[in-house]
Design an enzyme around this catalytic site. Structure first.
Site, PDB file in Angstrom:
ATOM      1  N   GLY A  30       1.085  -1.248   0.066  1.00  0.00           N
ATOM      2  CA  GLY A  30       0.149   0.098   0.024  1.00  0.00           C
ATOM      3  C   GLY A  30       0.975   1.150   0.078  1.00  0.00           C
ATOM      4  CE1 TYR A  31       3.497   2.670  -4.046  1.00  0.00           C
ATOM      5  CE2 TYR A  31       1.380   1.444  -4.186  1.00  0.00           C
ATOM      6  CZ  TYR A  31       2.849   1.593  -4.324  1.00  0.00           C
ATOM      7  OH  TYR A  31       3.466   0.795  -5.309  1.00  0.00           O
TER       8      TYR A  31
END
Length: 158
Positions: A30-31
């Site tokens: 994820g970011y």
């Protein structure tokens, strides 16, 4: 210490790469940040985790700043809670070919149906042998950046 990643990215024609893959692992990433020109990624694979910071790509898409450090899988799990919407899931296959290693990502979830191969090089003009299963080059096509696939998944493309 040099932190420049030089990488080329390709679509994959078929699943014959699996015949020579030496390993595979399920990954989730994820970011925390995926602004234009910089990303902060959290990745978990098995009981291991990583934080990666990437800078803007060169105009040709071949190189960019990358800094990465390993963290525990538990820490990665906790940091995933801070990530923006759009977690990427994939199976990464390690596929040696010639003097290089291809990382072939078979995407899952909203990116199911997309398979991308990446090869890291020592310099932008380094030659490498192309396996039969390697398809169209998509280096520099931002749609294929994992950070973009998190925001605009393959299943939503027209």
């Amino acid at each position: 210490m040099e932190h420049i990643e030089i990488e080329r990215k390709f679509l994959v024609r078929d699943i014959s790469y699996k015949e020579t893959a030496t390993s595979h692992i399920h990954m989730a990433q994820g970011y925390i940040c995926r602004e234009s020109g910089r990303t902060v990624r959290v990745r978990k694979a098995g009981d291991r985790g990583w934080i990666t910071i990437k800078g803007p790509s060169a105009d040709n898409g071949l190189s960019r700043f990358e800094w990465e450090t390993e963290i525990s899988g538990a820490d990665a799990e906790e940091l995933m809670k801070l990530c923006q919407a759009g977690i990427i899931e994939k199976i990464r296959h390690i596929v040696p070919h010639g003097n290089h290693i291809f990382e072939v990502d078979e995407f899952l979830g909203e990116n199911l149906g997309l398979t991308v191969a990446e090869i890291e090089l020592k310099n932008e003009s380094e030659p490498f042998s192309r396996p039969e299963w390697l398809g169209e080059e998509v280096t520099g096509d931002r749609r294929y950046y994992n950070s973009m696939l998190a925001a605009a998944p393959f299943s939503t493309w027209k």
